[in-house]
Scaffold this motif. Structure first.
Motif, PDB file in Angstrom:
ATOM      1  N   ILE A 198       0.043   5.694   9.723  1.00 22.23           N
ATOM      2  CA  ILE A 198      -0.670   4.693   8.934  1.00 22.23           C
ATOM      3  C   ILE A 198       0.249   4.161   7.842  1.00 22.23           C
ATOM      4  O   ILE A 198       0.968   4.935   7.196  1.00 22.23           O
ATOM      5  CB  ILE A 198      -1.929   5.300   8.282  1.00 22.23           C
ATOM      6  CG1 ILE A 198      -2.941   5.752   9.350  1.00 22.23           C
ATOM      7  CG2 ILE A 198      -2.594   4.304   7.325  1.00 22.23           C
ATOM      8  CD1 ILE A 198      -4.101   6.548   8.781  1.00 22.23           C
ATOM      9  N   ASP A 199       0.197   2.853   7.611  1.00 18.25           N
ATOM     10  CA  ASP A 199       0.845   2.259   6.447  1.00 18.25           C
ATOM     11  C   ASP A 199      -0.238   2.065   5.383  1.00 18.25           C
ATOM     12  O   ASP A 199      -1.003   1.109   5.429  1.00 18.25           O
ATOM     13  CB  ASP A 199       1.492   0.921   6.804  1.00 18.25           C
ATOM     14  CG  ASP A 199       2.201   0.280   5.607  1.00 18.25           C
ATOM     15  OD1 ASP A 199       2.121   0.850   4.499  1.00 18.25           O
ATOM     16  OD2 ASP A 199       2.796  -0.797   5.788  1.00 18.25           O
ATOM     17  N   PHE A 200      -0.298   2.999   4.437  1.00 16.66           N
ATOM     18  CA  PHE A 200      -1.307   2.935   3.393  1.00 16.66           C
ATOM     19  C   PHE A 200      -1.001   1.840   2.367  1.00 16.66           C
ATOM     20  O   PHE A 200      -1.844   1.514   1.538  1.00 16.66           O
ATOM     21  CB  PHE A 200      -1.390   4.278   2.662  1.00 16.66           C
ATOM     22  CG  PHE A 200      -1.868   5.409   3.526  1.00 16.66           C
ATOM     23  CD1 PHE A 200      -3.225   5.684   3.646  1.00 16.66           C
ATOM     24  CD2 PHE A 200      -0.965   6.197   4.223  1.00 16.66           C
ATOM     25  CE1 PHE A 200      -3.667   6.730   4.439  1.00 16.66           C
ATOM     26  CE2 PHE A 200      -1.403   7.243   5.023  1.00 16.66           C
ATOM     27  CZ  PHE A 200      -2.759   7.508   5.133  1.00 16.66           C
ATOM     28  N   GLY A 201       0.220   1.284   2.448  1.00 17.68           N
ATOM     29  CA  GLY A 201       0.648   0.281   1.486  1.00 17.68           C
ATOM     30  C   GLY A 201       2.011   0.573   0.912  1.00 17.68           C
ATOM     31  O   GLY A 201       2.547  -0.215   0.130  1.00 17.68           O
ATOM     32  N   ASP A 202       2.577   1.694   1.323  1.00 19.12           N
ATOM     33  CA  ASP A 202       3.889   2.106   0.822  1.00 19.12           C
ATOM     34  C   ASP A 202       4.762   2.589   1.976  1.00 19.12           C
ATOM     35  O   ASP A 202       5.533   3.527   1.835  1.00 19.12           O
ATOM     36  CB  ASP A 202       3.710   3.215  -0.228  1.00 19.12           C
ATOM     37  CG  ASP A 202       4.996   3.527  -0.974  1.00 19.12           C
ATOM     38  OD1 ASP A 202       5.783   2.597  -1.199  1.00 19.12           O
ATOM     39  OD2 ASP A 202       5.216   4.707  -1.322  1.00 19.12           O
ATOM     40  N   GLY A 203       4.619   1.938   3.123  1.00 18.72           N
ATOM     41  CA  GLY A 203       5.391   2.325   4.298  1.00 18.72           C
ATOM     42  C   GLY A 203       4.598   3.227   5.233  1.00 18.72           C
ATOM     43  O   GLY A 203       3.741   4.001   4.804  1.00 18.72           O
ATOM     44  N   GLU A 204       4.878   3.130   6.515  1.00 19.47           N
ATOM     45  CA  GLU A 204       4.143   3.903   7.521  1.00 19.47           C
ATOM     46  C   GLU A 204       4.479   5.386   7.419  1.00 19.47           C
ATOM     47  O   GLU A 204       5.643   5.767   7.260  1.00 19.47           O
ATOM     48  CB  GLU A 204       4.489   3.383   8.916  1.00 19.47           C
ATOM     49  CG  GLU A 204       3.617   3.985  10.008  1.00 19.47           C
ATOM     50  CD  GLU A 204       3.914   3.389  11.376  1.00 19.47           C
ATOM     51  OE1 GLU A 204       3.240   2.419  11.747  1.00 19.47           O
ATOM     52  OE2 GLU A 204       4.839   3.902  12.038  1.00 19.47           O
ATOM     53  N   LYS A 205       3.435   6.207   7.528  1.00 17.62           N
ATOM     54  CA  LYS A 205       3.598   7.656   7.421  1.00 17.62           C
ATOM     55  C   LYS A 205       2.678   8.356   8.424  1.00 17.62           C
ATOM     56  O   LYS A 205       1.630   7.824   8.803  1.00 17.62           O
ATOM     57  CB  LYS A 205       3.249   8.142   6.008  1.00 17.62           C
ATOM     58  CG  LYS A 205       4.146   7.564   4.934  1.00 17.62           C
ATOM     59  CD  LYS A 205       3.717   8.008   3.542  1.00 17.62           C
ATOM     60  CE  LYS A 205       4.633   7.391   2.488  1.00 17.62           C
ATOM     61  NZ  LYS A 205       4.227   7.785   1.123  1.00 17.62           N
ATOM     62  N   LEU A 206       3.058   9.567   8.813  1.00 15.68           N
ATOM     63  CA  LEU A 206       2.171  10.404   9.595  1.00 15.68           C
ATOM     64  C   LEU A 206       1.000  10.811   8.707  1.00 15.68           C
ATOM     65  O   LEU A 206       1.170  11.064   7.508  1.00 15.68           O
ATOM     66  CB  LEU A 206       2.906  11.649  10.074  1.00 15.68           C
ATOM     67  CG  LEU A 206       2.155  12.540  11.066  1.00 15.68           C
ATOM     68  CD1 LEU A 206       2.006  11.839  12.408  1.00 15.68           C
ATOM     69  CD2 LEU A 206       2.898  13.872  11.243  1.00 15.68           C
ATOM     70  N   ALA A 207      -0.186  10.854   9.281  1.00 16.27           N
ATOM     71  CA  ALA A 207      -1.378  11.181   8.491  1.00 16.27           C
ATOM     72  C   ALA A 207      -2.338  12.011   9.327  1.00 16.27           C
ATOM     73  O   ALA A 207      -2.310  11.978  10.560  1.00 16.27           O
ATOM     74  CB  ALA A 207      -2.065   9.908   8.013  1.00 16.27           C
ATOM     75  N   MET A 208      -3.186  12.768   8.619  1.00 17.85           N
ATOM     76  CA  MET A 208      -4.176  13.612   9.298  1.00 17.85           C
ATOM     77  C   MET A 208      -5.545  13.435   8.647  1.00 17.85           C
ATOM     78  O   MET A 208      -5.657  13.035   7.478  1.00 17.85           O
ATOM     79  CB  MET A 208      -3.776  15.094   9.234  1.00 17.85           C
ATOM     80  CG  MET A 208      -3.794  15.666   7.848  1.00 17.85           C
ATOM     81  SD  MET A 208      -3.327  17.436   7.813  1.00 17.85           S
ATOM     82  CE  MET A 208      -3.492  17.777   6.042  1.00 17.85           C
ATOM     83  N   THR A 209      -6.582  13.734   9.391  1.00 15.45           N
ATOM     84  CA  THR A 209      -7.946  13.628   8.864  1.00 15.45           C
ATOM     85  C   THR A 209      -8.230  14.750   7.869  1.00 15.45           C
ATOM     86  O   THR A 209      -7.707  15.864   7.982  1.00 15.45           O
ATOM     87  CB  THR A 209      -8.988  13.712   9.988  1.00 15.45           C
ATOM     88  OG1 THR A 209      -8.719  14.857  10.802  1.00 15.45           O
ATOM     89  CG2 THR A 209      -8.997  12.463  10.826  1.00 15.45           C
ATOM     90  N   ILE A 210      -9.082  14.417   6.888  1.00 17.53           N
ATOM     91  CA  ILE A 210      -9.577  15.402   5.919  1.00 17.53           C
ATOM     92  C   ILE A 210     -11.079  15.200   5.747  1.00 17.53           C
ATOM     93  O   ILE A 210     -11.598  14.105   5.988  1.00 17.53           O
ATOM     94  CB  ILE A 210      -8.873  15.272   4.544  1.00 17.53           C
ATOM     95  CG1 ILE A 210      -9.096  13.872   3.954  1.00 17.53           C
ATOM     96  CG2 ILE A 210      -7.403  15.612   4.669  1.00 17.53           C
ATOM     97  CD1 ILE A 210      -8.683  13.755   2.503  1.00 17.53           C
ATOM     98  N   PRO A 211     -11.791  16.247   5.327  1.00 20.14           N
ATOM     99  CA  PRO A 211     -13.247  16.118   5.123  1.00 20.14           C
ATOM    100  C   PRO A 211     -13.556  15.481   3.762  1.00 20.14           C
ATOM    101  O   PRO A 211     -14.088  16.117   2.861  1.00 20.14           O
ATOM    102  CB  PRO A 211     -13.735  17.567   5.214  1.00 20.14           C
ATOM    103  CG  PRO A 211     -12.570  18.385   4.741  1.00 20.14           C
ATOM    104  CD  PRO A 211     -11.338  17.647   5.218  1.00 20.14           C
ATOM    105  N   TRP A 212     -13.217  14.229   3.587  1.00 23.74           N
ATOM    106  CA  TRP A 212     -13.364  13.508   2.322  1.00 23.74           C
ATOM    107  C   TRP A 212     -14.776  12.963   2.170  1.00 23.74           C
ATOM    108  O   TRP A 212     -15.505  12.774   3.143  1.00 23.74           O
ATOM    109  CB  TRP A 212     -12.348  12.364   2.302  1.00 23.74           C
ATOM    110  CG  TRP A 212     -12.121  11.735   0.955  1.00 23.74           C
ATOM    111  CD1 TRP A 212     -12.508  10.494   0.569  1.00 23.74           C
ATOM    112  CD2 TRP A 212     -11.439  12.299  -0.167  1.00 23.74           C
ATOM    113  NE1 TRP A 212     -12.103  10.238  -0.723  1.00 23.74           N
ATOM    114  CE2 TRP A 212     -11.440  11.338  -1.197  1.00 23.74           C
ATOM    115  CE3 TRP A 212     -10.812  13.535  -0.393  1.00 23.74           C
ATOM    116  CZ2 TRP A 212     -10.853  11.567  -2.440  1.00 23.74           C
ATOM    117  CZ3 TRP A 212     -10.229  13.749  -1.627  1.00 23.74           C
ATOM    118  CH2 TRP A 212     -10.254  12.778  -2.634  1.00 23.74           C
ATOM    119  N   GLY A 213     -15.160  12.694   0.942  1.00 22.63           N
ATOM    120  CA  GLY A 213     -16.529  12.288   0.643  1.00 22.63           C
ATOM    121  C   GLY A 213     -17.020  11.053   1.362  1.00 22.63           C
ATOM    122  O   GLY A 213     -18.221  10.898   1.612  1.00 22.63           O
ATOM    123  N   ASP A 214     -16.097  10.141   1.720  1.00 21.82           N
ATOM    124  CA  ASP A 214     -16.525   8.904   2.387  1.00 21.82           C
ATOM    125  C   ASP A 214     -17.127   9.143   3.760  1.00 21.82           C
ATOM    126  O   ASP A 214     -17.817   8.265   4.291  1.00 21.82           O
ATOM    127  CB  ASP A 214     -15.340   7.947   2.533  1.00 21.82           C
ATOM    128  CG  ASP A 214     -14.812   7.483   1.199  1.00 21.82           C
ATOM    129  OD1 ASP A 214     -15.351   6.511   0.650  1.00 21.82           O
ATOM    130  OD2 ASP A 214     -13.856   8.109   0.697  1.00 21.82           O
TER     131      ASP A 214
END
Length: 354
Positions: A198-214
């Motif tokens: 995912i590119d969150f806005g600061d370059g593409e990075k590996l990412a994983m799911t978390i149990p976040w409030g949303d």
């Protein structure tokens, strides 16, 4: 600002104290409260603010402490233990309830009290900090531009350290496993269930799911049935988190929880002002409909704790200055979907076709 009474409970904790100090700097006069009488009194006397000490064990006494309070900002975690009695007391006393949680179960409990709160004329809005103002506003914008979306993915890139309260909540969360929303319902999945770039806005990075409030709140904001939340993670961290799935039942045992939380108490202090100042956060969201049409939203914010300070005060001000109907809300529904962009340090929110 109106002359309504505003209280910060848990004002002596890491985040509560930051909020109290900023409120005082802005010329606001919240009542400071918490369970630690000495610590609350010391802060209150330093800032020249009224202060009280009381616990949460007696529902009748708790409601009495809130009888003349119009808006409560609850900052005393872990919210899994403290939120429900405070919500009950606020409904009894007619006090609007806000908190800074990111815990899915706390959001779900608040929304289960919607009709009781509505009858009492009490607004319940948990998550008025970094959890979950930025992501909630992103979700609301995406739902507006793609109203038939069936899948919503949110995420953020934050390099900030944790406060003791956040770290202890994270310890509790490990035992509960991952959480996503599927078909409108919250589902337990393995930790690091989803992995993508995912590119969150600061370059593409590996990412994983978390149990976040949303996983809870974004559904109430958008009605989109499938929701996941991601953060950046190195390949090594993804592997470590996935290994925790094998020992997750052990992580929930009381002695293990007590040990891990004890370690948090010894090792975690929360980021200092200089660290918060130099570490912004990049927030991202993606909505997809059944045809595959995709919209991507991004916004850059201040450090998560700074967002929590400013966001909590902004939503408290909103309730002090406006009449609202009772019921359970998400931040974007209580205030509006542009709330995040009005917070200090935030950029404009952009939306693109993917």
């Amino acid at each position: 600002m109106s002359n309504k009474q505003w209280m910060i409970y848990g004002a002596n904790g890491y985040t509560g104290e930051l909020i109290a100090r900023e409120a005082s700097r802005q010329g606001l006069t919240p009542i400071l409260a918490g369970r630690n009488a000495a610590a609350v009194a010391a802060l209150g006397e330093e800032l020249g603010l009224a202060h009280r000490a009381f616990g949460l064990d007696d529902p009748i006494a708790l409601a009495g402490e809130l009888a003349e309070v119009d808006v409560l900002l609850h900052c005393a975690g872990p919210f899994s233990a403290t939120s429900a009695p405070m919500v009950e007391a606020c409904i009894t006393s007619g006090t609007h309830y806000l908190d800074i949680t990111g815990e899915i179960a706390v959001f779900e409990h608040a929304f289960s009290q919607h009709w009781l709160a509505r009858e009492a004329g009490v607004a319940l809005c948990p998550g008025v900090g970094f959890d979950v103002i930025p992501t909630d506003c992103v979700a609301a914008h995406l739902a507006d531009v793609l109203p038939d979306a069936t899948r919503l993915t949110l995420g953020f890139d934050s390099r900030s350290g944790m406060s003791p309260g956040t770290a202890k909540s994270s310890v509790e969360g490990l035992a509960g496993g991952g959480k996503v929303r599927k078909g409108g319902g919250i589902t337990t999945v393995p930790l690091a269930f989803g992995v993508r770039r995912i590119d969150f806005g600061d370059g593409e990075k590996l990412a994983m799911t978390i149990p976040w409030g949303d996983v809870a709140t974004a559904w109430y904001t958008t009605g989109i049935p499938d929701i996941e939340v991601y953060i950046p993670a190195s390949p090594g961290l993804v592997k470590k988190v996935k290994r925790l799935n094998w020992v997750r039942p052990v992580l929930g045992l009381s002695p293990v929880q007590a040990f891990l939380k004890g370690q948090v108490g010894k090792r975690v202090t929360g980021p200092d002002a200089a660290t918060r100042e130099r570490q912004p956060t990049f927030v991202w969201g993606e909505a997809v409909n059944a045809r595959g049409d995709t919209r991507v939203a991004r916004v850059k914010t201040a450090n998560g704790y700074t967002v929590t300070i400013d966001g909590a005060i902004a939503v408290s001000r909103h309730l002090m200055d406006n009449e609202v109907e009772g019921g359970a809300y998400t931040p974007s529904k209580l205030v509006d979907k542009d709330l995040v962009t009005r917070l200090p340090g935030s950029s404009e929110l952009t939306i693109d076709n993917a």
